[in-house]
Every structure is written in structure tokens, then in C-alpha cells.
Design an enzyme around this catalytic site. Sequence first.
Site, PDB file in Angstrom:
ATOM      1  N   HIS A 132      -2.355  -2.965  -5.969  1.00 16.14           N
ATOM      2  CA  HIS A 132      -2.838  -2.677  -4.622  1.00 16.14           C
ATOM      3  C   HIS A 132      -4.363  -2.781  -4.556  1.00 16.14           C
ATOM      4  CE1 HIS A 132      -3.562   0.511  -1.285  1.00 16.14           C
ATOM      5  NE2 HIS A 132      -3.567  -0.703  -0.776  1.00 16.14           N
ATOM      6  N   GLU A 184      -5.415  -0.279  -7.400  1.00 18.84           N
ATOM      7  CA  GLU A 184      -4.429   0.756  -7.733  1.00 18.84           C
ATOM      8  C   GLU A 184      -3.215   0.055  -8.350  1.00 18.84           C
ATOM      9  OE1 GLU A 184      -3.133   4.658  -5.176  1.00 18.84           O
ATOM     10  OE2 GLU A 184      -2.984   2.726  -4.183  1.00 18.84           O
ATOM     11  N   ASN A 204      -3.383   6.127  -0.467  1.00 19.29           N
ATOM     12  CA  ASN A 204      -2.836   6.311   0.877  1.00 19.29           C
ATOM     13  C   ASN A 204      -2.077   7.618   1.038  1.00 19.29           C
ATOM     14  OD1 ASN A 204      -3.845   4.102   2.305  1.00 19.29           O
ATOM     15  ND2 ASN A 204      -2.370   2.731   1.345  1.00 19.29           N
ATOM     16  N   SER A 227       0.811  -1.211   0.000  1.00 20.86           N
ATOM     17  CA  SER A 227       0.000   0.000   0.000  1.00 20.86           C
ATOM     18  C   SER A 227       0.844   1.261   0.000  1.00 20.86           C
ATOM     19  CB  SER A 227      -0.922   0.001   1.228  1.00 20.86           C
ATOM     20  OG  SER A 227      -0.171  -0.210   2.412  1.00 20.86           O
TER      21      SER A 227
END
Length: 282
Positions: free
Chosen positions: A129, A141, A179, A108
Site C-alpha cells: 500500500h 505499508e 487507514n 488501502s
Amino acid sequence: MAEIKCVGVVGAGQMGSGIAQLAAMNGLDVWLMDADRDALSRATAAISSSEVGDDAMRRLRLTSSLQDLRSADIIVEAILESEDIKKKLFNDLDGIAKSSAILASNTSSISITRLASATQRPSQVIGMHFMNPPPIMKLVEIIRGADTSEETFVATKALAERFGKTTVCSQDYSGFIVNRILMPMINEAFHTLYTGVATKEDIDSGMKHGTNHPMGPLELADLIGLDVCLSIMKVLHQGLGDSKYAPCPLLVQYVDAGRLGRKREIGVYDYRKKPVTPSPRL
């Protein structure tokens, strides 16, 4: 690059088992690997309870040996969010996987370029991800390392779309897209709690009802795992070099105390079942 027919997944936790479930449900043969046989048993129970169907369960094979992944066309790593541990795994996988195989990481936040440097096939290393939990969340992602080839990117994107996912593509910067934005918000929620601005309940209620988020940031942190949140904040702080990414002391303290969230039944909130006190008889 050959068509993807067999998927290997390393790590049978919530993320790994969810990725394996997606692959099996979408007609692919799957090897789910974990050195912990209890983790494999829990993963099997979780997948079968999701009513994926007998065909999908027949396509799912479990193993405690990396060697069984040598037939996979793509191997997705979903282990501990530690660069050193992931690089060691990628080095091992590079020596086991067939030459055409893609090596993907569910990281992540960690640099795909640095993970790829542990292999002799950097053009075939990519970030994939998934959001938690993978069978439900719509986004994948995709992160291209410095040497990730167009062929690898196209094959990985096509696989995510086969799973019914929406994809976004990020360059290889700390935290990627989601993130990079989400974790500072969670960290700020911890600062808001830490400095006594409001209670945890009011912080979460404010964000749910004021910004239409389905979960409050502190509830979400408990779901993700406070240790994972802390790890990502450290990656952001180190990788981007800005003090605004420094982890909140309260987040650090909770992790030090073992309050990691739902997986430990206590984090910002306490999820432990309270003993029921019988009502006195009238």
C-alpha cells in the site's frame, strides 16, 4: 524467487502511474497496463512532466492487454477499491503471470487473504500500500495475508526500500495501520461539519495549526477522494463490526451527489475555476 527486474502495474490512475514512475526511476523495466488508452496517455504525460529522465522513460512500456504482464516478476494492482473487481483481476493475473511472480495489491483496506483466495498462489500474494502520491510520500505499508510466505514478504520489502521508502508491516485486519487510524479521523471531521460544530475552514485550520498536520482532514479527504474514504469506512464498519466506524451521513450524501473531491473539482471544497468578472473602467 528470482530477483525483481520487471514490474507490472495494473491501473494508470494517479496511484498506478506513480508506482510505475518509481519503478522506472529505480532501474526496473515497467509495464503499465490500463484498458483505458486515455488513462495511459494521461499517465505518460504526468510521468514525463516529472522530469524522470530519458532512461526511465525508455524503461516504461504501456499496454492495454494483461497478457503483456506475463514477463513481470511482480505485478502491483492499483485499480478501483472494490473487492469483487480486485478478486476478478487477481484470478485473471494468476492465469497469466509466470509461476514465480508476486501478485501485490495497493489496496488501502481490503483483506489480502480474501484477494489471495482468488488465486492458486496465495503464498505469493501480498499488500503493498503506497501513500498518495507515491513518488513523494515516504511510506509503503506492507500487509501479509494468512498464507503470505516469508520469501514474498522479504522480496516486497526489499523492492519498497529500493524505491527509497520507509516500510511498516501490518497484519491483515480491515484498514491495516494507517487507514484504521486516519479514516475515522476524517469521518469524525465530517460529523463535526455535519452537526454544525464549525465551518469546514475552521475544522481544517484547527487540525493544521493545533496538531501540526500538513493538511486538514477535510482537505485531505478531497485529495484522497470522498468515494475512496467512504469505501474504506464501509470496509472498516463491516470488517470490525463496531458502530463507531459507520460512515457519516454527510460523507455518504456528498458521494451520492458526485462530489468526490479534487478529481471532480468539487468535494467538501469547490475547486472549479470561477469566471473572472472584469473590473469596471474608471
